[in-house]
Design an enzyme around this catalytic site. Structure first.
Site, PDB file in Angstrom:
ATOM      1  CG  ASP A  14      -9.738  -6.767   1.234  1.00  0.00           C
ATOM      2  OD1 ASP A  14     -10.174  -5.719   1.752  1.00  0.00           O
ATOM      3  OD2 ASP A  14      -9.031  -7.591   1.840  1.00  0.00           O
ATOM      4  N   GLY A  40     -10.789  -6.549   5.621  1.00  0.00           N
ATOM      5  CA  GLY A  40     -11.014  -5.703   6.793  1.00  0.00           C
ATOM      6  C   GLY A  40     -10.157  -6.290   7.895  1.00  0.00           C
ATOM      7  CE  LYS A  41      -5.229  -2.309   8.494  1.00  0.00           C
ATOM      8  NZ  LYS A  41      -4.552  -3.009   7.421  1.00  0.00           N
ATOM      9  N   GLY A  42     -10.334  -6.260  11.120  1.00  0.00           N
ATOM     10  CA  GLY A  42     -11.085  -6.985  12.158  1.00  0.00           C
ATOM     11  C   GLY A  42     -11.565  -8.325  11.628  1.00  0.00           C
ATOM     12  CB  ALA A  43     -13.352  -9.187   8.505  1.00  0.00           C
ATOM     13  CD  GLU A 140      -8.950  -1.441   8.341  1.00  0.00           C
ATOM     14  OE1 GLU A 140      -9.865  -2.274   8.287  1.00  0.00           O
ATOM     15  OE2 GLU A 140      -7.989  -1.450   7.561  1.00  0.00           O
ATOM     16  CG  ASN A 184       3.411  -2.361  10.524  1.00  0.00           C
ATOM     17  OD1 ASN A 184       3.614  -1.239  11.006  1.00  0.00           O
ATOM     18  ND2 ASN A 184       2.733  -2.534   9.408  1.00  0.00           N
ATOM     19  N   GLY A 246      -0.232  -9.373   8.490  1.00  0.00           N
ATOM     20  CA  GLY A 246      -0.237  -8.846   9.861  1.00  0.00           C
ATOM     21  C   GLY A 246      -1.486  -9.310  10.615  1.00  0.00           C
ATOM     22  CG  ASP A 247      -5.174  -8.101   9.308  1.00  0.00           C
ATOM     23  OD1 ASP A 247      -4.810  -7.262  10.165  1.00  0.00           O
ATOM     24  OD2 ASP A 247      -5.615  -7.781   8.187  1.00  0.00           O
TER      25      ASP A 247
HETATM   26  O1  RIB Z   1      -4.669  -5.767   6.624  1.00  0.00           O
HETATM   27  C1  RIB Z   1      -5.235  -6.009   5.371  1.00  0.00           C
HETATM   28  C2  RIB Z   1      -6.591  -5.394   5.312  1.00  0.00           C
HETATM   29  O2  RIB Z   1      -6.457  -3.984   5.349  1.00  0.00           O
HETATM   30  C3  RIB Z   1      -7.361  -5.669   4.046  1.00  0.00           C
HETATM   31  O3  RIB Z   1      -8.174  -6.793   4.165  1.00  0.00           O
HETATM   32  C4  RIB Z   1      -8.133  -4.382   3.823  1.00  0.00           C
HETATM   33  O4  RIB Z   1      -9.507  -4.541   3.863  1.00  0.00           O
HETATM   34  C5  RIB Z   1      -7.648  -3.418   4.904  1.00  0.00           C
HETATM   35  O5  RIB Z   1      -8.488  -3.437   5.974  1.00  0.00           O
END
Ligand code: RIB
Length: 292
Positions: A14, A40-43, A140, A184, A246-247
């Site tokens: 990011d 990254g949403k998965g990470a 993603e 969401n 959200g993650d």
């Molecule tokens: O949900 C936030 C994430 O969206 C960020 O970390 C960005 O990498 C995108 O995947």
């Protein structure tokens, strides 16, 4: 014993620009600060799960750049198992992010290696570990990959949680594989092809097999039941950066479901962790562990 939870999804670097004024077309503005972080949403979801003490596993794909090695280290630092991380030549995922003075973000994701997850290998790896409580996914990575993995999960009685972010229409075959769908507000409208209102929430919930929880930002979350909607409030907090909230919700919910908490308890804990995350800058850097 800790629940074993697999997250299948993206890893990004990011790149945050914090600015009071967002540029209009053709305009140049000054911002206040620039930061990079792991996202990254998965990470993000896997890191949240690892921080909360479940046995977190990530299936993701990294490139052969410097970002990839740093990302692996970051996973290990957050107790996320990296045995099944895949690698390809080329660039890892990146996400330039603008955050305004209200903490709202605009994100562009360049998926890079994230698009190249080998789903056959992923399924063999999940089988190797065995006794999995939950599998979590998002949009993603290509839906073809999600489809194969969630089909396998459903056939093997593994609880599945899907966060349709960024918003994407999901076909009915795929929706049949999902035990908990967590969009969401905007994503609900895309997934259901309807406007967000109570009637449509209950109607769409009746069309899917799994449970439906819609996150409502500062207003908390809605748990849609067969004939009514249960609302859960969020605490009032000073918002600095909403990126990754959200993650944090989805990762916490997955951990709580893995711990056999009720959906209501899982939602309350998820709201607590996601509300805390918006009070700090960044994505994973804004997450806190169970003891904090
Ligand atoms: O949900 C936030 C994430 O969206 C960020 O970390 C960005 O990498 C995108 O995947």
């Amino acid at each position: 014993m800790n629940p074993k939870i697999f997250v299948v999804g993206s890893s990004n670097i990011d790149q945050f620009s914090y600015a009071s004024n967002m540029p209009k077309d053709g305009e140049t503005v000054f911002g206040e600060s620039y930061e990079t972080g792991f996202g990254g949403k998965g990470a993000n979801q896997a890191v949240m799960i690892g921080l909360l003490g479940s046995d977190a596993y990530i299936i993701t794909c990294l490139g052969d750049d410097l970002f990839a090695d740093a990302t692996l280290e970051n996973y290990k630092n957050h107790l996320v198992n990296v045995d099944f991380v895949q690698r390809v030549s080329g660039s890892s995922g990146v996400a330039p992010i603008w955050v305004d003075s209200k903490g709202e973000n605009r994100i562009i994701v360049i998926p890079g290696a994230n698009s190249k997850i080998d789903s056959e290998k992923a399924i063999l790896d999940i089988q190797k570990v065995g006794d999995i409580s939950v599998i979590v996914g998002q949009c993603e990575i290509p839906m073809k990959i999600n489809n194969e993995i969630f089909k396998f999960a459903k056939e093997n009685n593994i609880t599945t949680i899907f966060n349709p972010a960024p918003g994407k229409y999901l076909n009915s075959e795929f929706l049949n594989y999902i035990d908990w769908l967590i969009p969401n507000e905007t994503e609900f409208e895309i997934v259901s092809k309807t406007n967000l209102n109570e009637e449509n929430l209950i109607k769409f919930n009746g069309q899917i097999k799994g449970g439906l929880i819609v996150t409502l930002g500062e207003r908390g979350a809605a748990y849609v039941k067969s004939d009514k909607i249960e609302y859960f409030d969020a605490p009032k907090v000073k918002v600095v950066d909403t990126t990754g909230a959200g993650d944090a919700f989805v990762g916490t919910f997955a951990h709580a479901i893995g711990m056999l908490k009720s959906p209501e308890e899982a939602i309350r804990l998820a709201i607590e962790k996601s509300s805390l995350s918006v009070t700090k800058k960044g994505t994973q850097s804004s997450y806190s562990s169970s003891s904090e």
